[in-house]
Design an enzyme around this catalytic site. Sequence first.
Site, PDB file in Angstrom:
ATOM      1  N   LYS A   7      -9.915 -15.550  -1.808  1.00 59.11           N
ATOM      2  CA  LYS A   7      -8.617 -16.067  -2.400  1.00 59.11           C
ATOM      3  C   LYS A   7      -8.037 -15.338  -1.880  1.00 59.11           C
ATOM      4  CE  LYS A   7      -5.948 -16.290  -6.419  1.00 59.11           C
ATOM      5  NZ  LYS A   7      -4.325 -15.909  -4.895  1.00 59.11           N
ATOM      6  N   GLU A  50      -9.513  -2.150  -7.427  1.00 61.78           N
ATOM      7  CA  GLU A  50      -9.077  -1.323  -6.691  1.00 61.78           C
ATOM      8  C   GLU A  50      -7.945  -1.646  -7.558  1.00 61.78           C
ATOM      9  OE1 GLU A  50      -6.355   0.236  -5.292  1.00 61.78           O
ATOM     10  OE2 GLU A  50      -6.597  -0.358  -3.087  1.00 61.78           O
ATOM     11  N   CYS A  74      -0.634   0.886  -2.553  1.00 59.02           N
ATOM     12  CA  CYS A  74      -1.519   0.818  -3.089  1.00 59.02           C
ATOM     13  C   CYS A  74      -1.242   3.004  -3.265  1.00 59.02           C
ATOM     14  CB  CYS A  74      -2.730   1.067  -4.344  1.00 59.02           C
ATOM     15  SG  CYS A  74      -4.521   1.140  -2.776  1.00 59.02           S
ATOM     16  N   GLU A  98       4.381   2.414 -12.102  1.00 54.45           N
ATOM     17  CA  GLU A  98       4.264   2.374  -9.730  1.00 54.45           C
ATOM     18  C   GLU A  98       5.126   0.960 -10.266  1.00 54.45           C
ATOM     19  OE1 GLU A  98       0.851  -0.890  -8.673  1.00 54.45           O
ATOM     20  OE2 GLU A  98       0.584   0.836  -7.417  1.00 54.45           O
TER      21      GLU A  98
HETATM   22  O1  TXE Z   1      -0.741  -8.593  -8.520  1.00 53.27           O
HETATM   23  P1  TXE Z   1      -1.482  -9.627  -8.872  1.00 53.27           P
HETATM   24  P2  TXE Z   1       1.052  -9.128  -8.672  1.00 53.27           P
HETATM   25  C1  TXE Z   1       0.706  -3.654  -8.060  1.00 53.27           C
HETATM   26  C2  TXE Z   1       1.867  -3.701  -7.852  1.00 53.27           C
HETATM   27  C3  TXE Z   1       3.000  -5.273  -8.150  1.00 53.27           C
HETATM   28  C4  TXE Z   1       2.152  -5.840  -9.573  1.00 53.27           C
HETATM   29  C5  TXE Z   1       2.050  -7.118  -9.984  1.00 53.27           C
HETATM   30  O2  TXE Z   1       2.141  -2.950  -9.174  1.00 53.27           O
HETATM   31  O3  TXE Z   1       3.612  -4.680  -8.660  1.00 53.27           O
HETATM   32  O4  TXE Z   1       0.695  -5.399  -9.375  1.00 53.27           O
HETATM   33  O5  TXE Z   1       1.834  -7.419  -8.719  1.00 53.27           O
HETATM   34  C6  TXE Z   1      -5.171 -13.054  -8.262  1.00 53.27           C
HETATM   35  N1  TXE Z   1      -7.645 -13.884 -12.251  1.00 53.27           N
HETATM   36  N2  TXE Z   1      -0.137  -4.531  -7.135  1.00 53.27           N
HETATM   37  O6  TXE Z   1       1.529  -9.642  -9.754  1.00 53.27           O
HETATM   38  O7  TXE Z   1      -0.804 -10.594 -10.448  1.00 53.27           O
HETATM   39  C7  TXE Z   1      -2.964 -13.201  -7.552  1.00 53.27           C
HETATM   40  O8  TXE Z   1      -3.153 -14.265  -7.195  1.00 53.27           O
HETATM   41  C8  TXE Z   1      -8.190 -13.564 -10.819  1.00 53.27           C
HETATM   42  C9  TXE Z   1      -1.183  -2.941  -6.549  1.00 53.27           C
HETATM   43  O9  TXE Z   1       1.328  -9.910  -7.477  1.00 53.27           O
HETATM   44  O10 TXE Z   1      -2.823  -8.581  -9.521  1.00 53.27           O
HETATM   45  C10 TXE Z   1      -3.759 -12.259  -6.674  1.00 53.27           C
HETATM   46  O11 TXE Z   1      -4.228 -13.171  -5.084  1.00 53.27           O
HETATM   47  N3  TXE Z   1      -7.156 -13.507  -9.929  1.00 53.27           N
HETATM   48  C11 TXE Z   1      -1.710  -3.767  -5.739  1.00 53.27           C
HETATM   49  C12 TXE Z   1      -3.983 -10.843  -6.951  1.00 53.27           C
HETATM   50  O12 TXE Z   1      -4.539 -11.329  -7.869  1.00 53.27           O
HETATM   51  C13 TXE Z   1      -5.400 -13.179 -10.128  1.00 53.27           C
HETATM   52  C14 TXE Z   1      -1.661  -4.546  -4.841  1.00 53.27           C
HETATM   53  C15 TXE Z   1      -3.211  -9.454  -7.212  1.00 53.27           C
HETATM   54  O13 TXE Z   1      -1.645 -10.206  -8.092  1.00 53.27           O
HETATM   55  C16 TXE Z   1      -5.988 -13.295 -11.386  1.00 53.27           C
HETATM   56  C17 TXE Z   1      -0.380  -5.528  -5.499  1.00 53.27           C
HETATM   57  C18 TXE Z   1      -6.515 -14.245 -12.523  1.00 53.27           C
HETATM   58  N4  TXE Z   1      -6.029 -14.127 -13.679  1.00 53.27           N
HETATM   59  C19 TXE Z   1       0.589  -5.054  -6.276  1.00 53.27           C
HETATM   60  N5  TXE Z   1      -4.384 -13.282 -12.247  1.00 53.27           N
HETATM   61  C20 TXE Z   1      -2.798  -2.659  -4.804  1.00 53.27           C
HETATM   62  N6  TXE Z   1      -3.522  -2.037  -6.082  1.00 53.27           N
HETATM   63  O14 TXE Z   1      -2.692  -2.281  -3.629  1.00 53.27           O
HETATM   64  C21 TXE Z   1      -3.743 -13.064 -10.452  1.00 53.27           C
HETATM   65  N7  TXE Z   1      -4.328 -13.381  -9.542  1.00 53.27           N
END
Ligand code: TXE
Length: 499
Positions: free
Chosen positions: A197, A272, A306, A403
């Site tokens: 996804k 991660e 990240c 972050e």
């Molecule tokens: O992240 P989410 P968001 C950090 C960065 C950013 C913050 C929020 O600080 O500002 O996270 O970003 C899916 N069950 N990183 O809100 O929600 C969602 O659809 C299953 C760090 O975008 O974690 C997307 O595909 N899946 C980072 C994915 O999770 C779920 C990269 C990431 O979204 C879900 C990005 C659920 N309940 C943001 N809820 C890195 N580590 O590189 C959401 N998703």
Amino acid sequence: MSTSQIALLASVQQFLDRQHGLYIDGAPCAAQSENRLTVWDPATGQAIATTADASPADVDRAVMSAWRAFVDRRWAGRTPADRERILLRFADLVEQHGEELAQLETLEQGKSIAISRAFEVGCTLNWMRYTAGLTTKISGRTLDVSIPFPQGARYQAWTKKEPVGVVAGIVPWNFPLMIGMWKVMPALAAGCSIVIKPSETTPLTLLRVAELASEAGIPDGVFNVVTGSGAVCGAALTSHPHIAKVSFTGSTATGKQIARAAADTLTGVTLELGGKNPAIVLKDADPAWVIEGLMTGSFLNQGQVCAASSRIYIEAPLFDTLVSGFEQAVKSLSVGPGMSPEAFINPLVSRAHCDKVQTFLDEATARNAELITGNRGPDGKGYYVSPTLVVNPDAALRLTREEVFGPVVNLVRVSDAEEALQLANDTEYGLTASVWTQNISRALEYTDRLQAGTVWVNSHTLIDANLPFGGMKQSGTGRDFGPDWLDGWCETKSVCVRY
Ligand code: TXE
């Protein structure tokens, strides 16, 4: 400010114009859900495509397709050499379509076309070929056992690696293609099936890549894509009873939610998560190396990385020199749309994320922090934040601990290296860190004492397919990459034979 933009390939426009559905059983298909999600171009704020917002029933269809493909062994049952050959062909097809994928990525994500070409496509190819090679290196061990019963019995024992089953891959929006393939490739190399996804913000490249996987000869049902929200589609996928492993990259908050759900079924997880990554600059460091390395380490992909360096601790004797060096470098960065190859700083991924990053800066401004800002983005609707240095921020500011995930980096004067080390480790995160010095003994001492999954010396954010990567503390669990990568995607089965 740069304005000249590259011409869009006809194939990219044709792809954008499609009525996108899901990718299940080796073909695009319509979702049952009639809800649609809009994909926006971060450089203009204009809608460029829509995708399906999959329902739990859609997710179930994708997982059951992957499950059937797994239990009838249509992929795991092929010889490792066969799988390797098909995966290498898959990489060749991604390379042939590299410009199309790079343009799609820049359009949906906002990053520079140069970065899309070099990272989203170029680095992805390195990882694809490396992982394809692991397919033919999967092996167990023979083990001498000391079972004393019945008296005089003899035994031969060995272990073998077997694919875990159906994997759920949850992908973020910062490197949609590259991080997506970090989930797809080890799953396929190990012989698993996958349902992936992408983020709802950046769903396009993985939908296109799924078609190339089928063209390469990956059997139907082995590689499926569902698009949709995290709360409904993502949650339905990660908690589906036929999922054997979840590989997730994203926020710490969502990672914890996934880990809690996985605890109920004892599903394996690789998480991660975020970082607040320190760089320690000792007084004997080479200033030219520091500026070059930490400008890239902090501002690559607008800081939406990240592993990015976001807190730079500088020993006092070098502080003023480096602040003026960083200031000069930041003010020289050109800001513009990703489709303009000479713009180094591009829009952030979405309106919501741009606003979130801006709240950190608004708080800092309101509390009189010293901010040094670079160029502004072009006027208009793009999601731009100027590259910003924050000099000696107050410890109470949110941007000192949280972050930001934007083009913002803290420069902090420390009296000595011990103070730097104490501040560097004073965080709930532990993803990456770096130390900058010409003294090899100090460098090695700090690689031991910094609490992070990866520690660089005189560089930052440079990763490689053969070097394990992952987080300590709340930056996650499990490791990606490296020669043992597939262990996380395999079960170890022990076999014991009396003879
Ligand atoms: O992240 P989410 P968001 C950090 C960065 C950013 C913050 C929020 O600080 O500002 O996270 O970003 C899916 N069950 N990183 O809100 O929600 C969602 O659809 C299953 C760090 O975008 O974690 C997307 O595909 N899946 C980072 C994915 O999770 C779920 C990269 C990431 O979204 C879900 C990005 C659920 N309940 C943001 N809820 C890195 N580590 O590189 C959401 N998703």
